[in-house]
Design a protein around this motif. Structure first.
Motif, mmCIF file in Angstrom:
data_model
loop_
_atom_site.group_PDB
_atom_site.id
_atom_site.type_symbol
_atom_site.label_atom_id
_atom_site.label_comp_id
_atom_site.label_asym_id
_atom_site.label_seq_id
_atom_site.Cartn_x
_atom_site.Cartn_y
_atom_site.Cartn_z
ATOM 1 N N UNK A 236 44.888 79.804 -2.942
ATOM 2 C CA UNK A 236 44.240 80.435 -1.785
ATOM 3 C C UNK A 236 43.898 79.435 -0.691
ATOM 4 N N UNK A 237 44.284 78.169 -0.886
ATOM 5 C CA UNK A 237 44.070 77.161 0.151
ATOM 6 C C UNK A 237 42.625 76.710 0.293
ATOM 7 N N UNK A 238 41.768 77.056 -0.656
ATOM 8 C CA UNK A 238 40.364 76.639 -0.564
ATOM 9 C C UNK A 238 40.244 75.161 -0.930
ATOM 10 N N UNK A 239 39.130 74.549 -0.543
ATOM 11 C CA UNK A 239 38.855 73.171 -0.957
ATOM 12 C C UNK A 239 38.702 72.241 0.224
ATOM 13 N N UNK A 240 38.343 71.001 -0.088
ATOM 14 C CA UNK A 240 38.088 69.986 0.932
ATOM 15 C C UNK A 240 39.400 69.400 1.440
ATOM 16 N N UNK A 241 39.388 68.865 2.683
ATOM 17 C CA UNK A 241 40.578 68.156 3.163
ATOM 18 C C UNK A 241 40.909 67.006 2.220
ATOM 19 N N UNK A 242 42.172 66.579 2.262
ATOM 20 C CA UNK A 242 42.643 65.559 1.323
ATOM 21 C C UNK A 242 41.689 64.367 1.232
ATOM 22 N N UNK A 243 41.476 63.901 0.000
ATOM 23 C CA UNK A 243 40.585 62.752 -0.211
ATOM 24 C C UNK A 243 41.273 61.427 0.155
ATOM 25 N N UNK A 244 42.616 61.390 0.063
ATOM 26 C CA UNK A 244 43.247 60.062 0.003
ATOM 27 C C UNK A 244 43.943 59.637 1.289
ATOM 28 N N UNK A 245 43.829 60.415 2.351
ATOM 29 C CA UNK A 245 44.320 60.007 3.664
ATOM 30 C C UNK A 245 45.735 59.456 3.628
ATOM 31 N N UNK A 246 46.654 60.222 3.119
ATOM 32 C CA UNK A 246 48.067 59.890 3.224
ATOM 33 C C UNK A 246 48.594 58.922 2.177
ATOM 34 N N UNK A 247 47.737 58.360 1.346
ATOM 35 C CA UNK A 247 48.230 57.470 0.294
ATOM 36 C C UNK A 247 48.985 58.340 -0.712
ATOM 37 N N UNK A 248 50.229 57.952 -1.022
ATOM 38 C CA UNK A 248 51.072 58.820 -1.841
ATOM 39 C C UNK A 248 50.488 59.040 -3.235
ATOM 40 N N UNK A 249 49.984 58.017 -3.854
ATOM 41 C CA UNK A 249 49.516 58.139 -5.228
ATOM 42 C C UNK A 249 48.354 57.167 -5.422
ATOM 43 N N UNK A 250 47.311 57.627 -6.050
ATOM 44 C CA UNK A 250 46.147 56.769 -6.236
ATOM 45 C C UNK A 250 45.956 56.460 -7.713
ATOM 46 N N UNK A 251 45.081 55.518 -7.964
ATOM 47 C CA UNK A 251 44.853 55.102 -9.355
ATOM 48 C C UNK A 251 44.211 56.243 -10.156
ATOM 49 N N UNK A 252 44.617 56.355 -11.410
ATOM 50 C CA UNK A 252 43.975 57.338 -12.294
ATOM 51 C C UNK A 252 42.637 56.811 -12.786
ATOM 52 N N UNK A 253 42.376 55.509 -12.576
ATOM 53 C CA UNK A 253 41.122 54.918 -13.025
ATOM 54 C C UNK A 253 41.187 54.536 -14.499
ATOM 55 N N UNK A 254 40.032 54.229 -15.049
ATOM 56 C CA UNK A 254 39.953 53.881 -16.471
ATOM 57 C C UNK A 254 39.859 55.193 -17.250
ATOM 58 N N UNK A 255 40.819 55.392 -18.148
ATOM 59 C CA UNK A 255 40.879 56.653 -18.894
ATOM 60 C C UNK A 255 40.128 56.480 -20.217
ATOM 61 N N UNK A 256 39.203 57.389 -20.481
ATOM 62 C CA UNK A 256 38.389 57.278 -21.706
ATOM 63 C C UNK A 256 38.328 58.619 -22.417
#
Ligand SMILES: Cc1cc2nc3c(=O)[nH]c(=O)nc-3n(C[C@H](O)[C@H](O)[C@H](O)COP(=O)(O)O)c2cc1C
Length: 352
Positions: A236-256
């Motif tokens: 439905x297109x709801x939600x905030x504008x993109x968090x990452x400002x055009x960066x193709x792929x971001x870190x998944x972080x430390x997975x626990x």
């Protein structure tokens, strides 16, 4: 007299505060605990210097969580927050988890008689109770301080849980694939979709529970490896504008993986307490968490994770930890609607 932290300003000092005032202040903090789909599946009853915390079964996810495991984890997070709130007021909480086998929804009784000044770390944790938010997306490519992970692991152990860091690209990627499998299976299951839809708020809604559109990105943010989030917007297109400002792929972080040695209601409550400790401790260091429980809601995938990633201990929640700039927003029901002094369910208990 103990000095009250700023968060408790407005209350008289602990020596003058009535039991009702203390209970109201504690519940006002506890409602900010995380809960699955922000169901806030709890209510509180107070008598003298004691609060009883109950699970609200009318808010249980009967499709995703028929055994009530995630409901109890959520209540455990509220219990940790209540204990922390008492510490911030200079009281030593006495908590008894699942005190009455005849009342399976009575999660804990917490009383306060003795006093001791809160430690500086307790004050700091408490400051983050209302500000901490669940993150949904990728993280900046910055490593986390190894000391922080050690502190988080010791903290989880204090509450009877284990925080297992999933290291190695292959193991992280395989676990991400399991999350993706679960997410895909859920999107194809009408009952799951309907249940999730009931807990997602339409934009502009004044609803005080469920997941608002200010809490997730409109476009899923790809991480490497990719841990897909829940499909809250459902096209439905709801939600905030993109968090990452055009960066193709971001870190998944430390997975626990947060795990427990047993898999009974007491272990679930412990996992919830450990979860909130981990989340608040991380927040004090500028570290946010993304939570993924999709594969743990499907028994066959939970068993698979148990066998391959958690060394036979029971996986209760998958977390990714990392640094982010963007903050999301959430909502809560007013504390007065979930607190009763009569021992009966307050008016806010039950589905809104
Ligand atoms: C047991 C449990 C399971 C959760 N599973 C997920 C999940 O799979 N995906 C997600 O985005 N958030 C998950 N959450 C986070 C909740 O959605 C979040 O706590 C709630 O919406 C309130 O928002 P807040 O944490 O920002 O205050 C989970 C939380 C708990 C306690």
């Amino acid at each position: 007299m103990n000095t009250l932290p700023s968060s408790a300003e407005g209350l008289p000092g602990p020596e003058q505060a009535t039991a009702e005032e203390v209970a109201a202040s504690v519940v006002a903090a506890a409602v900010w605990a995380p809960s699955v789909h922000n169901t806030q599946p709890w209510w509180f009853s107070t008598r003298g210097q004691e609060i009883s915390l109950y699970a609200d079964a009318s808010r249980q996810l009967m499709v995703a969580d028929p055994g009530g495991r995630e409901m109890m984890i959520s209540c455990g997070a509220a219990l940790f927050t209540a204990r922390l709130a008492l510490r911030s007021l200079g009281y030593i909480p006495d908590a008894c988890v699942l005190p009455d086998p005849a009342q399976r929804l009575l999660v804990a009784r917490v009383s306060w008689q003795r006093r001791a000044d809160p430690a500086e770390y307790e004050r700091q944790l408490f400051r983050w109770v209302r500000q901490r938010r669940t993150h949904r997306g990728g993280f900046a490519p910055l490593p986390l301080a190894p000391e922080l992970l050690t502190v988080l692991q010791h903290g989880a152990e204090q509450d009877g849980a284990l925080l297992r860091v999933i290291a190695g690209e292959g193991r992280r990627a395989a676990l991400a694939a399991v999350v993706e499998t679960a997410e895909r299976a859920m999107r194809l299951n009408a009952a799951y979709v309907q249940e999730l839809t009931r807990w997602v708020s339409t934009p502009g809604s004044t609803r005080a529970d469920g997941v608002p559109d200010t809490a997730y990105p409109a476009r899923p943010e790809r991480t490497d490896p990719y841990f897909p989030g829940r499909d809250f917007a459902h096209g439905r297109g709801w939600g905030l504008p993109s968090f990452s400002f055009g960066v193709a792929s971001r870190s998944a972080g430390v997975v626990c993986l947060l795990t427990t040695a047993g898999d009974r209601p007491k272990d679930w409550v412990n996992a919830g307490q450990a979860l909130q400790r981990v989340l608040l401790t991380s927040a004090t260091c500028g570290v946010a968490a993304a939570l993924h429980s999709q594969p743990l809601e499907l028994p066959w995938l939970r068993e698979y994770i148990c066998a391959h990633w958690s060394n036979g201990t029971y996986p209760q929640l998958l977390l990714r930890l990392g640094t982010v700039v963007q903050a999301t927003a959430s909502v809560r029901r007013p504390p007065a609607s979930v607190l009763s002094s009569s021992g009966r369910e307050p008016p806010g208990a039950g589905h809104e």
